[in-house]
Design a protein around this motif. Structure first.
Motif, PDB file in Angstrom:
ATOM      1  N   GLU A   1      -2.954 -39.717  40.175  1.00  0.00           N
ATOM      2  CA  GLU A   1      -2.620 -41.122  40.396  1.00  0.00           C
ATOM      3  C   GLU A   1      -3.880 -41.979  40.575  1.00  0.00           C
ATOM      4  O   GLU A   1      -4.022 -43.034  39.960  1.00  0.00           O
ATOM      5  N   LEU A   2      -4.796 -41.508  41.400  1.00  0.00           N
ATOM      6  CA  LEU A   2      -6.010 -42.283  41.673  1.00  0.00           C
ATOM      7  C   LEU A   2      -6.885 -42.447  40.435  1.00  0.00           C
ATOM      8  O   LEU A   2      -7.382 -43.540  40.150  1.00  0.00           O
ATOM      9  N   HIS A   3      -7.069 -41.351  39.693  1.00  0.00           N
ATOM     10  CA  HIS A   3      -7.970 -41.420  38.538  1.00  0.00           C
ATOM     11  C   HIS A   3      -7.325 -42.096  37.328  1.00  0.00           C
ATOM     12  O   HIS A   3      -8.031 -42.707  36.530  1.00  0.00           O
ATOM     13  N   THR A   4      -6.010 -42.017  37.201  1.00  0.00           N
ATOM     14  CA  THR A   4      -5.340 -42.763  36.135  1.00  0.00           C
ATOM     15  C   THR A   4      -5.510 -44.258  36.386  1.00  0.00           C
ATOM     16  O   THR A   4      -5.847 -45.020  35.469  1.00  0.00           O
ATOM     17  N   LYS A   5      -5.304 -44.675  37.630  1.00  0.00           N
ATOM     18  CA  LYS A   5      -5.496 -46.085  37.979  1.00  0.00           C
ATOM     19  C   LYS A   5      -6.946 -46.506  37.734  1.00  0.00           C
ATOM     20  O   LYS A   5      -7.206 -47.557  37.143  1.00  0.00           O
ATOM     21  N   ALA A   6      -7.903 -45.673  38.154  1.00  0.00           N
ATOM     22  CA  ALA A   6      -9.321 -45.998  37.957  1.00  0.00           C
ATOM     23  C   ALA A   6      -9.671 -46.036  36.469  1.00  0.00           C
ATOM     24  O   ALA A   6     -10.460 -46.879  36.037  1.00  0.00           O
ATOM     25  N   ALA A   7      -9.089 -45.122  35.691  1.00  0.00           N
ATOM     26  CA  ALA A   7      -9.351 -45.120  34.243  1.00  0.00           C
ATOM     27  C   ALA A   7      -8.825 -46.405  33.605  1.00  0.00           C
ATOM     28  O   ALA A   7      -9.512 -47.021  32.784  1.00  0.00           O
ATOM     29  N   ARG A   8      -7.634 -46.802  33.996  1.00  0.00           N
ATOM     30  CA  ARG A   8      -7.070 -48.046  33.455  1.00  0.00           C
ATOM     31  C   ARG A   8      -7.914 -49.248  33.871  1.00  0.00           C
ATOM     32  O   ARG A   8      -8.170 -50.138  33.059  1.00  0.00           O
ATOM     33  N   THR A   9      -8.361 -49.258  35.129  1.00  0.00           N
ATOM     34  CA  THR A   9      -9.217 -50.349  35.615  1.00  0.00           C
ATOM     35  C   THR A   9     -10.510 -50.402  34.804  1.00  0.00           C
ATOM     36  O   THR A   9     -11.045 -51.482  34.530  1.00  0.00           O
ATOM     37  N   ALA A  10     -11.003 -49.235  34.396  1.00  0.00           N
ATOM     38  CA  ALA A  10     -12.230 -49.154  33.602  1.00  0.00           C
ATOM     39  C   ALA A  10     -11.983 -49.427  32.122  1.00  0.00           C
ATOM     40  O   ALA A  10     -12.897 -49.342  31.310  1.00  0.00           O
ATOM     41  N   GLY A  11     -10.732 -49.728  31.764  1.00  0.00           N
ATOM     42  CA  GLY A  11     -10.431 -50.111  30.392  1.00  0.00           C
ATOM     43  C   GLY A  11      -9.776 -49.055  29.527  1.00  0.00           C
ATOM     44  O   GLY A  11      -9.624 -49.255  28.324  1.00  0.00           O
ATOM     45  N   ALA A  12      -9.389 -47.925  30.107  1.00  0.00           N
ATOM     46  CA  ALA A  12      -8.753 -46.872  29.315  1.00  0.00           C
ATOM     47  C   ALA A  12      -7.403 -47.345  28.775  1.00  0.00           C
ATOM     48  O   ALA A  12      -6.625 -47.993  29.476  1.00  0.00           O
ATOM     49  N   THR A  13      -7.160 -47.005  27.531  1.00  0.00           N
ATOM     50  CA  THR A  13      -5.903 -47.367  26.864  1.00  0.00           C
ATOM     51  C   THR A  13      -4.906 -46.220  26.975  1.00  0.00           C
ATOM     52  O   THR A  13      -5.264 -45.086  27.338  1.00  0.00           O
TER      53      THR A  13
END
Length: 101
Positions: A60-72
């Protein structure tokens, strides 16, 4: 057992083991800082590792961080499939031990 509210209890670790936890937080911050790999790439790696370790908190934490960093969605899906391939590959290569001797 899994409840994101448990994350608020990390402060107990900070209070009861302050030196070790300060070291952990500094390490974590340094690892995920922009460097030779972008923050997005590092978070996508973390998502893949979270899937293989099956840690719901990390996922949950890293998916959110990845999305915040621009991950599609496509990048997250590919990271998930890389994780699946590595897990499957481990089972396949370890199967060679079945045929020894």
């Amino acid at each position: 057992m899994y409840d994101m509210k448990n994350m608020s209890l990390l402060k107990k670790l900070d209070e009861t083991a302050p030196e070790a936890m300060a070291g952990f937080w500094a390490f974590d911050k340094a690892v995920f800082a922009e460097g030779a790999l972008s923050v997005r790439t590092k978070q996508l790696i973390a998502v893949a590792v979270s899937l293989t370790t099956q840690c719901p908190y990390c996922l949950e934490l890293h998916t959110k961080a990845a999305r915040t960093a621009g991950a599609t969605d496509e990048q997250l899906a590919q990271a998930a499939l890389v994780a699946a391939a590595i897990r499957a590959g481990g089972a396949i290569t370890h199967a060679t031990h079945l045929f020894k001797g």
